[in-house]
Design an enzyme around this catalytic site. Structure first.
Site, PDB file in Angstrom:
ATOM      1  N   ASP A 415      38.001 -19.566  -2.940  1.00  0.00           N
ATOM      2  CA  ASP A 415      38.038 -21.148  -3.519  1.00  0.00           C
ATOM      3  C   ASP A 415      36.740 -21.027  -4.583  1.00  0.00           C
ATOM      4  O   ASP A 415      35.723 -20.367  -4.597  1.00  0.00           O
ATOM      5  CB  ASP A 415      37.791 -22.129  -2.434  1.00  0.00           C
ATOM      6  CG  ASP A 415      36.871 -21.893  -1.601  1.00  0.00           C
ATOM      7  OD1 ASP A 415      35.609 -22.091  -1.825  1.00  0.00           O
ATOM      8  OD2 ASP A 415      36.807 -21.570  -0.251  1.00  0.00           O
ATOM      9  N   GLU A 495      44.429  14.802  -8.498  1.00  0.00           N
ATOM     10  CA  GLU A 495      43.980  13.359  -8.321  1.00  0.00           C
ATOM     11  C   GLU A 495      42.719  13.156  -8.507  1.00  0.00           C
ATOM     12  O   GLU A 495      42.226  12.056  -9.218  1.00  0.00           O
ATOM     13  CB  GLU A 495      44.443  13.044  -6.908  1.00  0.00           C
ATOM     14  CG  GLU A 495      45.832  12.843  -6.571  1.00  0.00           C
ATOM     15  CD  GLU A 495      46.252  12.578  -5.120  1.00  0.00           C
ATOM     16  OE1 GLU A 495      47.274  12.118  -4.748  1.00  0.00           O
ATOM     17  OE2 GLU A 495      45.619  13.352  -4.427  1.00  0.00           O
TER      18      GLU A 495
END
Ligand code: DGJ
Length: 632
Positions: A415, A495
């Site tokens: 928030d 990777e």
């Protein structure tokens, strides 16, 4: 109370004072007008000017009346690992509410509501935004009356709330950030993104570059030791990662989630010699060090609980409800907040900690404080939130150089008020790239990319079991703060090389991603195929387009992705086009062949994508403006 700030003469405040002569209550209605930002903030101060004690039963922050019309309400609901799912529904006669009564802003319903004309789209139509800067229980009621008029009331939740106001005392409601646009949802979102970045986030890390981190949680959970953490750090450093974050499990008797919360001293059986040698070794590698804490909670099996059983929220004589085996400390008490401050400040003073992940893993229940009389128990939930803000305020004032990432079982307390202290918040415990498309899509309506904690994690994903290509995971995590949450020791050489490139790319795009204007170009739940978004630098020179498909669509015509926010007559050149996860399109990856378009061609004709073969394909297209129509 956390509230929007003025960076220098950009806000005027209108104060309307209302007085109720009978009770002596005075209400100051505050309108903060940020004209240049298209934002009005609303809050109220209630003052008891009379001689009797008053009891507040409800204290909303704002009331907005709209004329009758054809309105939709958009809000963002969810649950743990599935936060901020967009829901749009036509307003119906009567009251419809968005609320939390959990003591936090919650995974379930975010304190952010949009009322828009029913035909409003991303690019067109009237939209009103209402965002409450509050991290506790909240409530928004939108009522359509008998004449079709709409009234929206937003503020703290009045359920379980009451507040005694003695003569001369005042009460401040949290602030609401309001905006309006007649240009659709993208414009509304961009207004919030700019405003939160510029006028709400107080930390220097609102503008200062933040490190790319690796977090050990999904790599080890509670099972680690110094050697393991150092090996994660060392390997991550070699890939270009800048900070190691030590997650849950480093303190007290914390070997699982049954014990230890509250005992914020190192678990020497895992980390012999303590934190100092570990941090020293990590710093020597040229890496920063960050640490996880969950200060608001305590396990019954902890030294803290054994010495202060009265410090938790429990109703005397009743067995408290535990959740994740933990109880909630009573932050409405100053002595508890003072203890937490000294404990956390002690950690930060003693060790070279440059980042804190501030977690909060349960909702509030048994809301009863032993220090307040029975007729003041209705104050506990709000006093808890004020205690939390006080704690964060004191810590961020003493340690302005420490970056705090908010977290609440993922994005359960995402928030505007938390953003005042935490410039980034872990968006969700769901790190699956495809699930994140929807979570981050919903989050983007109100909150800026720079606030969205997002990591590349291992596959099969720990929350969904889904496997997505590493490149796709990178594209999705780059719509956030970007970092890793995996064991680099389990990566193949190929990777690792891919990760090195990802980090170089993120570095290059950093400013554009964190501060650029954000455009949603489509979501797979609407088009059945792909989610796409775009960042454009404020001078319109730099553009990054990202696309992720969720399934192949054989024999479909070419996908023309219409870009947004470019200069129509400007010339844009591709810097590179990269496709991830589709072996047949591998040749295109890293394609630096220059292609030139006018902005108009890209916006009204579209960028034509190749057929994106395979299940999950990611595309990143970087463009740069090479010619303006009006040279500067
Ligand atoms: C919940 C957080 O969201 C996770 O990232 C992790 O920190 C765990 N808590 C640790 O308990």
């Amino acid at each position: 109370m956390p509230s929007a700030f003025d960076r220098g003469g950009e806000c005027e405040t209108l104060k309307v004072t209302l007085t109720d002569a009978a009770s002596g209550l005075e209400a100051e209605l505050l309108y903060g007008v940020f004209a240049g930002q298209d934002v009005i903030t609303r809050a109220a101060r209630l003052i008891n000017r009379g001689t009797d004690t008053l009891e507040l039963k409800k204290a909303a922050s704002m009331c907005l009346d709209l004329p009758s019309g054809n309105w939709d309400m958009i809000h963002f609901h969810g649950r743990h690992v599935m936060e901020r799912q967009l829901e749009r529904a036509h307003l119906i006669t009567g009251v419809q509410s968005v609320l939390s009564r959990r003591g936090s802003s919650s995974h379930q319903q975010n304190p952010f509501v949009i009322l828009c004309e029913s035909n409003a789209t991303e690019d067109f139509g009237g939209c009103y935004g209402m965002m409450l800067a509050y991290s506790g229980s909240h409530r928004t009621d939108v009522e359509v009356d008998q004449q079709g008029s709409v009234r929206a009331v937003m503020g703290m939740n009045d359920d379980l709330f009451s507040w005694k106001l003695e003569p001369g005392e005042s009460f401040d409601t949290p602030e609401v950030l309001l905006t309006f646009t007649d240009n659709g949802l993208t414009h509304l979102s961009q207004t919030y993104h700019r405003f939160l970045r510029g006028n709400m986030i107080r930390s220097k890390f609102g503008t200062v570059r933040r490190p790319i981190l690796i977090n050990n949680w999904e790599a080890t959970y509670f099972r680690f030791n110094t050697e393991k953490i150092l090996s994660i750090a060392r390997q991550a450093r070699e890939l270009g990662v800048e900070m190691l974050v030590l997650d849950d499990g480093w303190f007290g008797k914390r070997n699982d989630d049954n014990a230890g919360l509250g005992d914020w001293y190192v678990n020497e059986s895992k980390l012999p010699g303590g934190l100092a040698p570990l941090i020293g070794a990590i710093n020597e590698m040229g890496m920063k060090f960050g640490i996880w804490v969950e200060p608001e909670m305590v396990n019954e099996d902890s030294d803290l609980y054994r010495s202060h059983p009265d410090w938790v929220l429990t109703v005397p004589g009743r067995k408290p409800a535990v959740s994740r085996n933990q109880l909630v400390l009573d932050l409405s008490r100053k002595d508890v907040v003072d203890w937490l401050y000294e404990t956390l400040a002690g950690l930060l003073r003693s060790y070279h900690i440059e980042y804190i992940k501030w977690d909060m893993n349960r909702n509030l229940a048994d809301v009863y404080s032993r220090l307040l009389p029975s007729d003041r128990q209705g104050e506990v939930l709000h006093r808890y939130v004020l205690g939390l803000y006080d704690l964060l305020e004191r810590l961020t004032s003493e340690f302005p150089d420490v970056l705090i990432e908010g977290c609440s079982g993922g994005g359960g307390r995402f928030d505007a008020a938390m953003l005042a202290y935490c410039p980034q918040i872990w968006c969700s415990d769901d790190s699956d790239a495809i699930e994140r498309l929807t979570i981050q899509y919903g989050t983007s309506f109100g909150y800026p990319v720079s606030a969205v904690g997002a990591h590349v994690s291992a596959v099969p994903n720990h929350q969904t079991g889904r496997s997505t290509p590493l490149g796709v995971r990178g594209v999705v995590a780059m719509a956030g703060t970007f970092g890793y949450e995996l064991d680099p020791g389990k990566l193949s050489e190929e990777e690792k090389e891919q990760i090195r490139v990802q980090i170089t790319r993120f570095d290059e795009y950093y400013d554009l991603i964190q501060n650029g204007d954000y455009y949603r170009l489509g979501h797979w739940q609407d088009n059945g195929y792909y989610t796409a978004w775009q960042m454009v630098s404020s001078d319109q020179d730099e553009v990054l387009v990202s696309v992720v498909t969720v399934r192949p669509r054989p024999n479909l015509g070419p996908l023309c992705l219409k870009l947004k926010g470019l200069e129509s007559d400007g010339i844009y050149e591709t810097v590179r086009t990269e496709v991830f996860g589709s072996p047949v399109l591998r040749g295109i990856s890293g394609n630096t062949e220059k292609r030139r378009f006018t902005g108009a061609a890209l916006m009204y004709g579209g960028f034509v994508l190749p057929f994106l073969f395979c299940d999950y394909v990611g595309v990143q297209i970087c463009l740069r403006r090479t010619e303006r129509s009006v040279p500067v």
